[in-house]
Design an enzyme around this catalytic site. Structure first.
Site, short mmCIF file in Angstrom:
data_model
loop_
_atom_site.label_atom_id
_atom_site.label_comp_id
_atom_site.label_asym_id
_atom_site.label_seq_id
_atom_site.Cartn_x
_atom_site.Cartn_y
_atom_site.Cartn_z
N TYR A 1 8.68 -11.84 12.71
CA TYR A 1 8.72 -11.61 11.39
C TYR A 1 8.01 -12.79 10.68
O TYR A 1 8.14 -13.89 11.17
CB TYR A 1 10.04 -11.79 10.86
CG TYR A 1 10.53 -10.33 10.44
CD1 TYR A 1 9.98 -10.29 9.08
CD2 TYR A 1 11.29 -9.49 11.34
CE1 TYR A 1 10.40 -8.84 8.67
CE2 TYR A 1 11.59 -8.07 10.78
CZ TYR A 1 11.20 -7.73 9.37
OH TYR A 1 11.44 -6.70 9.07
N GLU B 1 7.84 -13.01 6.78
CA GLU B 1 7.91 -12.65 5.40
C GLU B 1 7.39 -13.78 4.54
O GLU B 1 7.78 -15.13 4.68
CB GLU B 1 9.28 -12.33 4.75
CG GLU B 1 9.87 -10.93 5.01
CD GLU B 1 11.14 -10.67 4.86
OE1 GLU B 1 11.93 -11.56 4.23
OE2 GLU B 1 11.49 -9.35 4.96
N ASP C 1 -11.21 0.68 -6.40
CA ASP C 1 -10.41 0.95 -4.99
C ASP C 1 -11.82 1.44 -4.08
O ASP C 1 -12.33 2.41 -4.16
CB ASP C 1 -9.75 2.35 -5.15
CG ASP C 1 -9.30 3.00 -3.86
OD1 ASP C 1 -9.55 2.30 -2.82
OD2 ASP C 1 -8.39 3.60 -3.98
N THR D 1 -8.94 0.11 2.03
CA THR D 1 -8.34 0.36 3.51
C THR D 1 -9.35 -0.38 4.37
O THR D 1 -10.48 -0.60 4.05
CB THR D 1 -8.25 1.83 3.88
OG1 THR D 1 -9.58 2.28 3.64
CG2 THR D 1 -7.32 2.59 3.02
N LYS E 1 -11.61 2.66 7.61
CA LYS E 1 -12.57 3.57 7.30
C LYS E 1 -14.04 3.11 7.68
O LYS E 1 -14.37 2.77 8.91
CB LYS E 1 -12.46 3.95 5.78
CG LYS E 1 -10.92 4.78 5.72
CD LYS E 1 -10.93 5.22 3.99
CE LYS E 1 -9.47 5.94 4.05
NZ LYS E 1 -9.05 5.99 2.66
N ARG F 1 -5.94 0.31 11.27
CA ARG F 1 -5.34 1.31 10.12
C ARG F 1 -4.60 0.11 9.26
O ARG F 1 -3.82 -0.48 9.76
CB ARG F 1 -4.36 2.12 10.50
CG ARG F 1 -3.63 3.24 9.71
CD ARG F 1 -3.06 4.64 10.34
NE ARG F 1 -4.59 5.01 10.66
CZ ARG F 1 -5.21 6.02 10.09
NH1 ARG F 1 -5.01 6.20 8.97
NH2 ARG F 1 -6.37 6.31 10.56
C1 LIG Z 1 -7.97 6.44 1.94
C2 LIG Z 1 -7.91 6.08 0.59
C3 LIG Z 1 -6.75 5.39 0.09
C4 LIG Z 1 -5.29 5.54 0.77
O1 LIG Z 1 -5.16 4.95 2.35
P1 LIG Z 1 -4.06 5.12 2.92
O2 LIG Z 1 -4.22 3.98 3.88
O3 LIG Z 1 -3.98 6.42 3.49
O4 LIG Z 1 -2.73 5.11 2.29
C5 LIG Z 1 -6.57 5.20 -1.16
N1 LIG Z 1 -7.77 5.02 -1.99
C6 LIG Z 1 -8.70 5.84 -1.43
C7 LIG Z 1 -10.03 5.73 -2.55
C8 LIG Z 1 -9.18 6.16 -0.25
O5 LIG Z 1 -10.09 6.75 0.13
#
Ligand SMILES: *Cc1c(COP(=O)(O)O)cnc(C)c1O
Length: 414
Positions: A51, A53, A197, A223, A226, A232
């Site tokens: 933990y 936090e 994003d 993320t 990807k 993840r």
């Molecule tokens: C994949 C993705 C997310 C969300 O990711 P998670 O880990 O599945 O919650 C948010 N924004 C965009 C543009 C994404 O491609």
């Protein structure tokens, strides 16, 4: 200590089957990738027991010295990788990274402008079934009906009349390069903040094959699993004035203890992305997706926006007299894994769709080069042409499996 197989045969069996599936199928899901063995080891480590936090040096638990060391490594490597001034590596997912971004910049009930979901926006960009659409007023821009690309003049017009507190740029299904400087101008003109994003393209940005938003955005979320090829999870980069409110939005506002094992995996992924080879990897991802796009075009397929600048291609399958759902099923029965996806101005609902989304990050991690992509293209084209002809699909499936097995599965076979 007994191993997983001895303790829990059922879970162990499920994992073994998944290894086999990943080895013999061709993974073309644009949001997926194969993390390295080093990333898997870090993510499977004893840091899951701890933990912590709070943030490095300011924890609510004792015994965080090693956690601090690892989280600081992750932060510093991400700073170096993206030339960012501030970094938070704690968000458990992209959705939570975005939630923290909204909470840190927009009061509940405030106004946000983002891409329509059926033109490539994410659920967290204002879907009615998501917290974003419930907590905020959204106005959605889309792509231009003729070019199927972003029309910055139209987006600027919409911003002038809607007057958002925040503009979001960054998508789940947009295959072309995004001009972040244009978005910064649009945001500045109406006094809005800018969130980029970059979840899908952060690996391409790290590899310098897509422009970086770092100079322009107030907050950047991503993320890590990807194109970036990490575990993840997610992260955020911010300009210095925003880090305090972003950090407190993540903890204590929406999360409790950070996942040290995942943060360790992120640190390893950033280290890997800092190596010279990663840029070659990112270049190869885009080369591979351009080859696939041109093979599909030459064979009479329609591709949304006419091509790609990224790891991603959106195919309009209506020209094959199919829906996206049917195309996904046909390809899956041949061992080729893609996902159905809405295309701009899609007449079909999201469970059916008229498109498929194809991504090349995962196969590039398996070592696919130009000639492999040409062969892969021919398998996709054949499968979509034979559709329900079971005998032919079975033949293709055998070819796919043999082809896929000739490449190592990263993290498992290397
Ligand atoms: C994949 C993705 C997310 C969300 O990711 P998670 O880990 O599945 O919650 C948010 N924004 C965009 C543009 C994404 O491609």
């Amino acid at each position: 200590m007994p191993s997983l197989r001895e303790v829990d045969e059922l879970v162990s069996l499920g994992i073994e089957r998944e290894v086999d599936r990943q080895r013999r199928e061709l993974v073309l899901i644009a949001s997926e990738n194969f993390a390295s063995r080093a990333v898997l080891e870090a993510t499977g480590s004893v840091l899951t027991n701890k933990y912590a936090e709070g943030y490095p040096g300011r924890r609510y638990y004792a015994g965080c010295e090693n956690f601090d060391y690892i989280e600081k490594l992750a932060i510093n490597r991400a700073k170096e990788l993206f030339s960012a001034s501030e970094v938070n590596v704690q968000p458990h997912s992209g959705s939570q990274a975005n939630m923290a971004a909204y909470f840190s910049m927009v009061p509940i009930g405030g106004k946000i402008m983002a891409m329509k979901l059926d033109h490539g926006g994410h659920l967290t960009h204002g879907s009615k079934v998501n917290f974003s659409g419930k907590f905020y007023k959204f106005c959605h821009y889309g792509v231009d009906p003729d070019t199927e690309t972003l029309n910055y003049l139209e987006i600027a017009k919409m911003a002038k009349s809607f007057r958002p507190d925040l503009i979001v740029a960054g998508y789940t299904a947009y295959p072309r390069e995004v001009d972040f400087k244009e978005f910064k101008h649009i945001a500045d003109d109406v006094g809005a903040k800018l969130l980029v994003d970059m979840s899908h393209i952060s690996g391409l940005i790290a590899g310098k094959v897509h422009q970086s938003p770092v100079e322009w955005a107030d907050v950047i979320t991503s993320t890590t699993h990807k194109t970036l090829r990490g575990p993840r999870g997610a992260m955020a980069l911010t300009k210095t004035p925003f880090i305090k409110s972003y950090n407190s939005s993540v903890f204590p506002n929406i999360q409790g203890g950070p996942m040290g094992h995942v943060i360790a995996g992120k640190a390893v992924a950033f280290f890997e992305a800092l190596q010279p080879g990663f840029s070659l990897y990112a270049q190869q991802i885009v080369k591979n997706s351009r080859i696939l796009a041109s093979e599909l075009l030459e064979n009479g397929f329609r591709i949304v926006s006419g091509g790609t600048d990224t790891h991603m291609i959106l195919v309009d399958v209506r020209t094959l007299s199919m829906t996206g759902a049917e195309a996904e099923n046909v390809l899956k029965s041949a061992g080729i894994v893609v996902n159905k996806n809405s295309i701009p101005f899609d007449p079909n609902p999201p469970v059916i769709t008229s498109g498929i989304r194809i991504g090349t990050a995962a196969v590039t991690s398996r070592g696919f080069m130009e000639s492999d992509m040409r062969y892969l293209s021919s398998l996709i084209i054949d499968a979509l042409r034979y559709k329900t002809d079971v005998k032919s699909i079975n033949k293709i499936s055998n070819k796919v499996s043999e082809f896929a097995r000739s490449f190592k599965l990263p993290g498992v076979d290397d």
